[in-house]
Design a protein around this motif. Structure first.
Motif, mmCIF file in Angstrom:
data_model
loop_
_atom_site.group_PDB
_atom_site.id
_atom_site.type_symbol
_atom_site.label_atom_id
_atom_site.label_comp_id
_atom_site.label_asym_id
_atom_site.label_seq_id
_atom_site.Cartn_x
_atom_site.Cartn_y
_atom_site.Cartn_z
ATOM 1 N N ILE A 5 -24.118 15.164 12.588
ATOM 2 C CA ILE A 5 -25.457 14.605 12.756
ATOM 3 C C ILE A 5 -25.851 13.613 11.673
ATOM 4 O O ILE A 5 -26.834 12.909 11.801
ATOM 5 N N VAL A 6 -25.074 13.560 10.584
ATOM 6 C CA VAL A 6 -25.382 12.556 9.558
ATOM 7 C C VAL A 6 -24.151 11.723 9.236
ATOM 8 O O VAL A 6 -23.016 12.188 9.311
ATOM 9 N N CYS A 7 -24.395 10.471 8.879
ATOM 10 C CA CYS A 7 -23.321 9.544 8.531
ATOM 11 C C CYS A 7 -22.617 10.003 7.252
ATOM 12 O O CYS A 7 -23.283 10.248 6.246
ATOM 13 N N PRO A 8 -21.286 10.147 7.305
ATOM 14 C CA PRO A 8 -20.558 10.576 6.108
ATOM 15 C C PRO A 8 -20.585 9.502 5.014
ATOM 16 O O PRO A 8 -20.325 9.784 3.844
ATOM 17 N N SER A 9 -20.930 8.283 5.394
ATOM 18 C CA SER A 9 -20.920 7.176 4.445
ATOM 19 C C SER A 9 -22.252 7.024 3.718
ATOM 20 O O SER A 9 -22.277 6.829 2.497
ATOM 21 N N CYS A 10 -23.388 7.116 4.457
ATOM 22 C CA CYS A 10 -24.691 6.862 3.816
ATOM 23 C C CYS A 10 -25.730 7.947 4.080
ATOM 24 O O CYS A 10 -26.875 7.821 3.652
ATOM 25 N N ASP A 11 -25.354 9.016 4.806
ATOM 26 C CA ASP A 11 -26.254 10.147 5.090
ATOM 27 C C ASP A 11 -27.374 9.852 6.084
ATOM 28 O O ASP A 11 -28.251 10.679 6.297
ATOM 29 N N HIS A 12 -27.394 8.670 6.686
ATOM 30 C CA HIS A 12 -28.404 8.365 7.708
ATOM 31 C C HIS A 12 -28.091 9.179 8.965
ATOM 32 O O HIS A 12 -26.944 9.521 9.217
ATOM 33 N N THR A 13 -29.135 9.505 9.764
ATOM 34 C CA THR A 13 -28.925 10.250 11.011
ATOM 35 C C THR A 13 -28.091 9.439 11.996
ATOM 36 O O THR A 13 -28.338 8.253 12.196
ATOM 37 N N LEU A 14 -27.092 10.085 12.584
ATOM 38 C CA LEU A 14 -26.225 9.404 13.548
ATOM 39 C C LEU A 14 -26.861 9.336 14.927
ATOM 40 O O LEU A 14 -27.616 10.227 15.304
ATOM 41 N N ASN A 15 -26.567 8.276 15.667
ATOM 42 C CA ASN A 15 -26.907 8.178 17.079
ATOM 43 C C ASN A 15 -25.669 8.483 17.897
ATOM 44 O O ASN A 15 -24.549 8.513 17.368
ATOM 45 N N VAL A 16 -25.852 8.698 19.208
ATOM 46 C CA VAL A 16 -24.717 8.879 20.114
ATOM 47 C C VAL A 16 -24.294 7.506 20.619
ATOM 48 O O VAL A 16 -25.142 6.740 21.069
ATOM 49 N N SER A 17 -23.007 7.188 20.549
ATOM 50 C CA SER A 17 -22.583 5.874 21.023
ATOM 51 C C SER A 17 -21.590 5.955 22.171
ATOM 52 O O SER A 17 -21.348 4.977 22.851
ATOM 53 N N GLN A 18 -21.013 7.118 22.417
ATOM 54 C CA GLN A 18 -20.060 7.195 23.517
ATOM 55 C C GLN A 18 -20.053 8.577 24.160
ATOM 56 O O GLN A 18 -20.122 9.593 23.464
ATOM 57 N N MET A 19 -20.027 8.591 25.498
ATOM 58 C CA MET A 19 -19.886 9.840 26.229
ATOM 59 C C MET A 19 -18.780 9.666 27.251
ATOM 60 O O MET A 19 -18.545 8.567 27.745
ATOM 61 N N THR A 20 -18.070 10.765 27.539
ATOM 62 C CA THR A 20 -16.933 10.712 28.443
ATOM 63 C C THR A 20 -17.075 11.756 29.540
ATOM 64 O O THR A 20 -17.441 12.896 29.265
ATOM 65 N N CYS A 21 -16.807 11.362 30.780
ATOM 66 C CA CYS A 21 -16.822 12.308 31.894
ATOM 67 C C CYS A 21 -15.558 13.159 31.811
ATOM 68 O O CYS A 21 -14.438 12.625 31.798
ATOM 69 N N SER A 22 -15.733 14.487 31.726
ATOM 70 C CA SER A 22 -14.548 15.348 31.593
ATOM 71 C C SER A 22 -13.758 15.419 32.901
ATOM 72 O O SER A 22 -12.621 15.861 32.910
ATOM 73 N N ASN A 23 -14.369 14.961 34.016
ATOM 74 C CA ASN A 23 -13.680 14.994 35.314
ATOM 75 C C ASN A 23 -12.768 13.784 35.497
ATOM 76 O O ASN A 23 -11.566 13.923 35.681
#
Ligand code: ZN
Length: 88
Positions: A5-23
């Motif tokens: 949930i936080v950026c390992p580089s600057c500690d800012h809150t992460l957003n979701v950028s990619q989702m994948t259909c498991s089907n």
């Protein structure tokens, strides 16, 4: 599963950028803000869930965790403050 949930580089809150259909493995890309509850760490999410499962009873939660009511009340207030800030 542990969602970062936080950026390992600057500690800012992460957003979701990619989702994948498991089907069919279709991938969707974008820049989506996480819902407030998912911005909490795992321990805080468990706290919210346990509050819900004890029908909103801090007394019952304290009993199950072996903590005093005031201790559990303080944990609740800390989390309320954090969520209030995340919402703003
Ligand atoms: Zn699909």
């Amino acid at each position: 599963m542990k969602l970062p949930i936080v950026c390992p580089s600057c500690d800012h809150t992460l957003n979701v950028s990619q989702m994948t259909c498991s089907n069919c493995k279709t991938e969707v890309n974008g820049d989506y803000e996480l819902p407030v509850l998912l911005k909490l760490n795992r321990e805080e999410q468990d706290f919210v869930l346990s509050f819900f499962l004890s029908s909103g009873s801090i007394k019952e939660m304290a009993k199950q965790a072996g903590l005093s009511y005031p201790t559990m009340r303080n944990k609740m207030d800390d989390l309320i403050n954090k969520i209030t800030q995340l919402k703003n």
